[in-house]
Design a protein around this motif. Structure first.
Motif, PDB file in Angstrom:
ATOM      1  N   MET A   1       0.768  -1.357   0.073  1.00  0.00           N
ATOM      2  CA  MET A   1       0.080  -0.129   0.097  1.00  0.00           C
ATOM      3  C   MET A   1       1.020   1.327   0.033  1.00  0.00           C
ATOM      4  O   MET A   1       1.607   1.470   0.561  1.00  0.00           O
ATOM      5  CB  MET A   1      -0.986   0.190   1.280  1.00  0.00           C
ATOM      6  N   GLY A   2       0.627   2.256  -0.922  1.00  0.00           N
ATOM      7  CA  GLY A   2       1.385   3.468  -1.108  1.00  0.00           C
ATOM      8  C   GLY A   2       0.741   4.443   0.018  1.00  0.00           C
ATOM      9  O   GLY A   2      -0.401   4.231   0.679  1.00  0.00           O
ATOM     10  N   ARG A   3       1.587   5.541   0.212  1.00  0.00           N
ATOM     11  CA  ARG A   3       1.213   6.563   1.193  1.00  0.00           C
ATOM     12  C   ARG A   3       0.043   7.253   0.689  1.00  0.00           C
ATOM     13  O   ARG A   3      -0.812   7.766   1.645  1.00  0.00           O
ATOM     14  CB  ARG A   3       2.266   7.605   1.424  1.00  0.00           C
ATOM     15  N   MET A   4      -0.488   7.240  -0.568  1.00  0.00           N
ATOM     16  CA  MET A   4      -1.735   7.902  -0.968  1.00  0.00           C
ATOM     17  C   MET A   4      -2.617   7.116  -1.697  1.00  0.00           C
ATOM     18  O   MET A   4      -3.399   7.415  -2.584  1.00  0.00           O
ATOM     19  CB  MET A   4      -1.027   9.047  -1.928  1.00  0.00           C
ATOM     20  N   GLU A   5      -2.617   5.803  -1.119  1.00  0.00           N
ATOM     21  CA  GLU A   5      -3.360   4.809  -2.000  1.00  0.00           C
ATOM     22  C   GLU A   5      -4.996   4.997  -1.721  1.00  0.00           C
ATOM     23  O   GLU A   5      -5.478   5.388  -0.521  1.00  0.00           O
ATOM     24  CB  GLU A   5      -2.952   3.286  -1.461  1.00  0.00           C
ATOM     25  N   GLY A   6      -5.708   5.256  -2.769  1.00  0.00           N
ATOM     26  CA  GLY A   6      -7.077   5.393  -2.558  1.00  0.00           C
ATOM     27  C   GLY A   6      -7.542   7.038  -2.933  1.00  0.00           C
ATOM     28  O   GLY A   6      -8.556   7.442  -2.749  1.00  0.00           O
ATOM     29  N   LYS A   7      -6.491   7.738  -2.709  1.00  0.00           N
ATOM     30  CA  LYS A   7      -6.740   9.308  -2.470  1.00  0.00           C
ATOM     31  C   LYS A   7      -6.854   9.851  -4.158  1.00  0.00           C
ATOM     32  O   LYS A   7      -6.154   9.307  -5.050  1.00  0.00           O
ATOM     33  CB  LYS A   7      -5.502  10.192  -1.982  1.00  0.00           C
ATOM     34  N   VAL A   8      -7.532  10.834  -4.266  1.00  0.00           N
ATOM     35  CA  VAL A   8      -7.773  11.562  -5.724  1.00  0.00           C
ATOM     36  C   VAL A   8      -7.302  13.072  -5.372  1.00  0.00           C
ATOM     37  O   VAL A   8      -7.595  13.845  -4.441  1.00  0.00           O
ATOM     38  CB  VAL A   8      -9.285  11.579  -6.102  1.00  0.00           C
ATOM     39  N   VAL A   9      -6.345  13.341  -6.426  1.00  0.00           N
ATOM     40  CA  VAL A   9      -5.709  14.553  -5.969  1.00  0.00           C
ATOM     41  C   VAL A   9      -5.802  15.398  -7.421  1.00  0.00           C
ATOM     42  O   VAL A   9      -5.797  15.128  -8.637  1.00  0.00           O
ATOM     43  CB  VAL A   9      -4.291  14.202  -5.806  1.00  0.00           C
ATOM     44  N   LEU A  10      -6.136  16.780  -7.083  1.00  0.00           N
ATOM     45  CA  LEU A  10      -5.912  17.849  -8.152  1.00  0.00           C
ATOM     46  C   LEU A  10      -4.880  18.869  -7.803  1.00  0.00           C
ATOM     47  O   LEU A  10      -4.819  19.343  -6.846  1.00  0.00           O
ATOM     48  CB  LEU A  10      -7.257  18.480  -8.182  1.00  0.00           C
ATOM     49  N   VAL A  11      -4.138  19.139  -8.889  1.00  0.00           N
ATOM     50  CA  VAL A  11      -2.955  19.852  -8.762  1.00  0.00           C
ATOM     51  C   VAL A  11      -2.950  20.898  -9.748  1.00  0.00           C
ATOM     52  O   VAL A  11      -3.215  20.527 -10.819  1.00  0.00           O
ATOM     53  CB  VAL A  11      -1.635  18.977  -9.073  1.00  0.00           C
ATOM     54  N   THR A  12      -2.926  22.169  -9.424  1.00  0.00           N
ATOM     55  CA  THR A  12      -2.913  23.404 -10.185  1.00  0.00           C
ATOM     56  C   THR A  12      -1.353  23.746 -10.697  1.00  0.00           C
ATOM     57  O   THR A  12      -0.566  23.755  -9.579  1.00  0.00           O
ATOM     58  CB  THR A  12      -3.704  24.484  -9.623  1.00  0.00           C
ATOM     59  N   GLY A  13      -1.372  24.166 -11.747  1.00  0.00           N
ATOM     60  CA  GLY A  13       0.268  24.403 -12.121  1.00  0.00           C
ATOM     61  C   GLY A  13       1.059  23.123 -12.173  1.00  0.00           C
ATOM     62  O   GLY A  13       2.203  23.282 -11.514  1.00  0.00           O
ATOM     63  N   GLY A  14       0.599  22.022 -12.800  1.00  0.00           N
ATOM     64  CA  GLY A  14       1.067  20.839 -12.305  1.00  0.00           C
ATOM     65  C   GLY A  14       2.051  20.304 -13.655  1.00  0.00           C
ATOM     66  O   GLY A  14       2.807  19.152 -13.466  1.00  0.00           O
ATOM     67  N   ALA A  15       2.119  20.995 -14.760  1.00  0.00           N
ATOM     68  CA  ALA A  15       2.920  20.604 -15.953  1.00  0.00           C
ATOM     69  C   ALA A  15       4.520  20.664 -15.590  1.00  0.00           C
ATOM     70  O   ALA A  15       5.124  20.130 -16.700  1.00  0.00           O
ATOM     71  CB  ALA A  15       2.660  21.255 -17.181  1.00  0.00           C
ATOM     72  N   SER A  16       4.901  21.476 -14.623  1.00  0.00           N
ATOM     73  CA  SER A  16       6.418  21.411 -14.648  1.00  0.00           C
ATOM     74  C   SER A  16       6.763  21.921 -13.209  1.00  0.00           C
ATOM     75  O   SER A  16       5.841  22.057 -12.423  1.00  0.00           O
ATOM     76  CB  SER A  16       6.865  22.576 -15.448  1.00  0.00           C
ATOM     77  N   GLY A  17       8.071  21.953 -12.818  1.00  0.00           N
ATOM     78  CA  GLY A  17       8.563  22.217 -11.421  1.00  0.00           C
ATOM     79  C   GLY A  17       7.923  21.391 -10.231  1.00  0.00           C
ATOM     80  O   GLY A  17       7.893  20.255 -10.389  1.00  0.00           O
ATOM     81  N   ILE A  18       7.762  22.346  -9.392  1.00  0.00           N
ATOM     82  CA  ILE A  18       7.020  21.691  -8.105  1.00  0.00           C
ATOM     83  C   ILE A  18       5.894  20.991  -8.436  1.00  0.00           C
ATOM     84  O   ILE A  18       5.767  20.111  -7.686  1.00  0.00           O
ATOM     85  CB  ILE A  18       6.841  23.178  -7.018  1.00  0.00           C
ATOM     86  N   GLY A  19       4.663  21.872  -8.923  1.00  0.00           N
ATOM     87  CA  GLY A  19       3.725  20.939  -9.202  1.00  0.00           C
ATOM     88  C   GLY A  19       3.766  19.692  -9.922  1.00  0.00           C
ATOM     89  O   GLY A  19       3.061  18.648  -9.585  1.00  0.00           O
ATOM     90  N   LEU A  20       4.724  19.548 -10.739  1.00  0.00           N
ATOM     91  CA  LEU A  20       5.002  18.168 -11.632  1.00  0.00           C
ATOM     92  C   LEU A  20       5.632  17.234 -10.557  1.00  0.00           C
ATOM     93  O   LEU A  20       5.263  16.189 -10.426  1.00  0.00           O
ATOM     94  CB  LEU A  20       5.950  18.368 -12.828  1.00  0.00           C
ATOM     95  N   SER A  21       6.510  17.795  -9.755  1.00  0.00           N
ATOM     96  CA  SER A  21       7.166  16.904  -8.989  1.00  0.00           C
ATOM     97  C   SER A  21       6.146  16.469  -7.756  1.00  0.00           C
ATOM     98  O   SER A  21       6.330  15.187  -7.527  1.00  0.00           O
ATOM     99  CB  SER A  21       8.114  17.699  -8.043  1.00  0.00           C
ATOM    100  N   ALA A  22       5.420  17.114  -7.203  1.00  0.00           N
ATOM    101  CA  ALA A  22       4.157  16.659  -6.315  1.00  0.00           C
ATOM    102  C   ALA A  22       3.449  15.715  -7.274  1.00  0.00           C
ATOM    103  O   ALA A  22       2.952  14.586  -6.199  1.00  0.00           O
ATOM    104  CB  ALA A  22       3.625  17.740  -5.728  1.00  0.00           C
ATOM    105  N   SER A  23       2.712  15.920  -8.311  1.00  0.00           N
ATOM    106  CA  SER A  23       1.989  15.113  -8.925  1.00  0.00           C
ATOM    107  C   SER A  23       2.879  13.776  -9.112  1.00  0.00           C
ATOM    108  O   SER A  23       2.333  12.714  -8.981  1.00  0.00           O
ATOM    109  CB  SER A  23       1.867  15.711 -10.326  1.00  0.00           C
ATOM    110  N   MET A  24       3.776  13.699  -9.503  1.00  0.00           N
ATOM    111  CA  MET A  24       4.613  12.641  -9.646  1.00  0.00           C
ATOM    112  C   MET A  24       4.957  11.576  -8.486  1.00  0.00           C
ATOM    113  O   MET A  24       4.402  10.396  -8.394  1.00  0.00           O
ATOM    114  CB  MET A  24       6.171  12.405 -10.396  1.00  0.00           C
TER     115      MET A  24
END
Length: 268
Positions: A1-24
């Motif tokens: 089980m991952g730390r975020m298993e079952g969670k749904v997330v929306l990231v704004t400004g996620g195509a690069s940089g900090i947002g992309l890191s968090a998304s990945m």
């Protein structure tokens, strides 16, 4: 089980940089992630990479200065994945040519930054909270900045907008904590995102490095891992806080680096 298993997330400004890191990182830990960005093509390309690596992600367009666009991003996330547990309000803009000192700044730029950097946090939160209540709780993370805590010669609107993010974070936490909704912020210092690497001369990076307590600059993952922690249940008793991730740049007497150089030079 991952730390975020079952969670749904929306990231704004996620195509690069900090947002992309968090998304990945969140996708790697089992979250279903919607990456929203003004760069729609980039958002979709990064979401495809996550999916091809075994994660679950979608990329969509977002104009953080437009109320309808923010609402649509939230509604898309819920329609696509059924729930919404985590919102990472990450969008932020600045313009060094227009966001100047308070006498000379462009007032239209002031209004634009307040809309994109601050009002977008309010709107994203407003549209998300009812879905989090329905889901039994959630975590909202906002990207502030160390500019919220220290004055500067320029970027007056940026600093004021990010100070607003810090205090809005507290208000959200106070108002919706009983609904099991947490709200925290992360305040980066200088982070070597692609934008920073491509636009900052080495001399400027060296100036920042001189005043860091640590002998290196931050990377996008340094913020991404902080967001991952705040999004996960590991931080379930933390709310209303702004975590400063800035390499100790702002914690010391500002003269300490020059004073140490003087001491070294004088042999004391």
């Amino acid at each position: 089980m991952g730390r975020m298993e079952g969670k749904v997330v929306l990231v704004t400004g996620g195509a690069s940089g900090i947002g992309l890191s968090a998304s990945m990182l969140m996708a790697k830990e089992g979250a279903k992630v919607v990456i929203s960005d003004f760069n729609e093509e980039g958002a979709k390309a990064e979401a495809k990479k996550i999916t091809e690596s075994g994660g679950d992600a979608k990329g969509i367009f977002l104009d953080a200065g437009d109320e309808d666009s923010i609402r649509e991003a939230v509604e898309y996330t819920v329609k696509e994945f059924g729930k919404l547990h985590v919102l990472f309000n990450n969008v932020g803009v600045t313009n060094l040519k227009k966001d100047l000192d308070v006498v000379n700044m462009d007032l239209e730029e002031w209004d634009r930054l307040m809309d994109v950097n601050l009002k977008s946090v309010l709107l994203g939160t407003r549209f998300t909270i009812p879905h989090m209540v329905e889901a039994g709780g959630g975590s909202i993370i906002n990207t502030a900045s160390m500019a919220a805590f220290a004055g500067d010669a320029t970027r007056s609107a940026y600093g004021a907008s990010k100070a607003g993010v810090v205090n809005l974070t507290r208000y959200i936490a106070a108002q919706y904590g009983k609904d099991k909704i947490r709200c925290n912020a992360v305040a980066p210092g200088l982070i070597l995102t692609p934008a920073a690497r491509n636009n900052m001369p080495q001399q400027v990076l060296d100036i920042f490095g001189k005043f860091n307590a640590l002998p290196y600059h931050g990377e996008a993952d340094d913020i991404g891992y902080t967001v991952l922690f705040l999004a996960s249940d590991e931080s379930k008793f933390i709310t209303g806080q702004t975590i400063q991730v800035e390499g100790g740049h702002y914690m010391a007497n500002p003269s300490i680096a020059d004073f140490q150089a003087f001491m070294d030079q004088s042999g004391q």
